[in-house]
Design a protein around this motif. Structure first.
Motif, PDB file in Angstrom:
ATOM      1  N   GLY A  28       0.771  -1.237   0.000  1.00 33.63           N
ATOM      2  CA  GLY A  28       0.000   0.000   0.000  1.00 33.63           C
ATOM      3  C   GLY A  28       0.805   1.292   0.000  1.00 33.63           C
TER       4      GLY A  28
ATOM      5  N   THR B 241      -0.768  -6.874  -0.105  1.00 32.75           N
ATOM      6  CA  THR B 241      -1.522  -5.878   0.679  1.00 32.75           C
ATOM      7  C   THR B 241      -1.051  -5.779   2.120  1.00 32.75           C
ATOM      8  OG1 THR B 241      -3.225  -7.512   1.196  1.00 32.75           O
ATOM      9  CG2 THR B 241      -3.634  -6.029  -0.692  1.00 32.75           C
TER      10      THR B 241
ATOM     11  N   CYS C 124      -2.668  -6.976   4.329  1.00 31.35           N
ATOM     12  CA  CYS C 124      -3.942  -6.691   4.995  1.00 31.35           C
ATOM     13  C   CYS C 124      -4.040  -7.468   6.315  1.00 31.35           C
ATOM     14  CB  CYS C 124      -5.092  -7.069   4.063  1.00 31.35           C
ATOM     15  SG  CYS C 124      -5.170  -8.834   3.688  1.00 31.35           S
TER      16      CYS C 124
ATOM     17  N   ALA D 208      -3.550  -0.098   4.153  1.00 33.88           N
ATOM     18  CA  ALA D 208      -4.452  -0.034   2.998  1.00 33.88           C
ATOM     19  C   ALA D 208      -3.972   1.018   2.009  1.00 33.88           C
ATOM     20  CB  ALA D 208      -5.864   0.296   3.458  1.00 33.88           C
TER      21      ALA D 208
ATOM     22  N   ASN E 223      -7.572  -2.849   5.505  1.00 30.70           N
ATOM     23  CA  ASN E 223      -7.134  -3.302   4.184  1.00 30.70           C
ATOM     24  C   ASN E 223      -7.704  -4.695   3.909  1.00 30.70           C
ATOM     25  OD1 ASN E 223      -5.752  -3.281   1.767  1.00 30.70           O
ATOM     26  ND2 ASN E 223      -3.714  -3.368   2.680  1.00 30.70           N
TER      27      ASN E 223
ATOM     28  N   TYR F  66      -7.855  -5.102  -2.604  1.00 29.96           N
ATOM     29  CA  TYR F  66      -7.225  -3.814  -2.888  1.00 29.96           C
ATOM     30  C   TYR F  66      -5.843  -3.939  -3.518  1.00 29.96           C
ATOM     31  CZ  TYR F  66     -10.824  -2.055   0.383  1.00 29.96           C
ATOM     32  OH  TYR F  66     -12.013  -1.768   1.018  1.00 29.96           O
TER      33      TYR F  66
END
Length: 256
Positions: free
Chosen positions: A176, A202, A204, A208, A217, A221
């Motif tokens: 990100g 990511t 995540c 994000a 996140n 994405y």
């Protein structure tokens, strides 16, 4: 097709809607993911998620933030799990000088033991580095991690550090932060990473990408990261997706 090489779908942030998050990723063309487990709580769940989905895999390691809680039984545990058919890497492992939770010497010992284990079981490694780039690279060099190779996860070093990592047979993974408006250094790094050593992730639920910065996140994405890298490298986003997908399949030794 996109490959998110570093997700924490085993994090508590997804306990209420994990299935929906996974299906959103698949709908966005994120066909493959690696769930990273790094302590007693997250490792079993990483394995459980990987067993449930054909194109989701697991990595297992011991995080430097938790190095203070490491015991020898954990290394034996990781060695057993390295033989699991859905485990494709050891990690994340490394050094973290930002969160002052484990003494540096303890972090280093746990890091070295995991590199040595990875060499014994012939498995690539995933590196966590926060505010410790010089020591991370030094330890990787001293332990001859070049033999197995690895990923510099969510890379945050300099251009010189990129070359040191490439020389060790490592891939560079961007997440990100490459999309953040003020992240000029990471964006310059993106331009110089050779395509054949580039991965996307990511991390995540953390980090994000823009325009979701500051929110939870999720793997769907990762497309924003591919788009930003394509812009920086002046390429088609489809090519970034294809190249990073094939790089991940090769790195994780997935033959399908």
């Amino acid at each position: 097709m996109l490959f998110d090489t570093h997700v924490h779908l085993n994090a508590r942030q997804y306990k209420d809607d994990r299935e929906e998050v996974i299906q959103r990723a698949f709908a966005q063309g994120v066909t493959h993911m690696v769930v990273v487990g790094f302590d007693d709580e997250t490792i079993p769940l990483a394995i459980e998620i990987a067993e449930k989905y054909d194109t989701i895999y697991a990595a297992v390691g011991w995080h430097p933030v938790d190095a203070i809680h490491y015991e020898e039984k954990h290394l034996a545990y990781l060695e057993r799990l390295s033989k699991h058919p859905k485990v494709v890497a050891l990690g994340e492992m490394g050094l973290d000088y930002y969160w002052d939770t484990s003494p540096k010497d303890i972090q280093e010992q746990v890091f070295r033991k995991q590199i040595q284990l990875a060499k014994r079981v012939n498995m690539p490694i995933i590196i966590h580095n926060r505010d410790a780039t010089e020591d991370v690279i030094r330890i990787l060099q001293e332990e001859n991690a070049k033999e197995i190779g690895g990923i510099m996860h969510c890379f945050s070093g300099t251009a010189a550090d990129v070359q040191a990592c490439l020389d060790m047979n490592f891939y560079i993974s961007l997440g990100g932060p490459v999309t953040f408006k003020n992240a000029k250094e990471v964006q310059e790094i993106a331009k110089i990473i050779p395509l054949e050593r580039l991965l996307i992730e990511t991390d995540c639920p953390y980090l994000a990408p823009h325009p979701y910065r500051g929110k939870r996140n999720e793997p769907a994405y990762v497309s924003f990261i591919a788009e930003k890298i394509a812009e920086l490298k002046e390429m088609d986003v489809e090519e970034v997706g294809e190249v990073t997908f094939q790089n991940a399949m090769k790195f994780f030794r997935i033959n399908k």
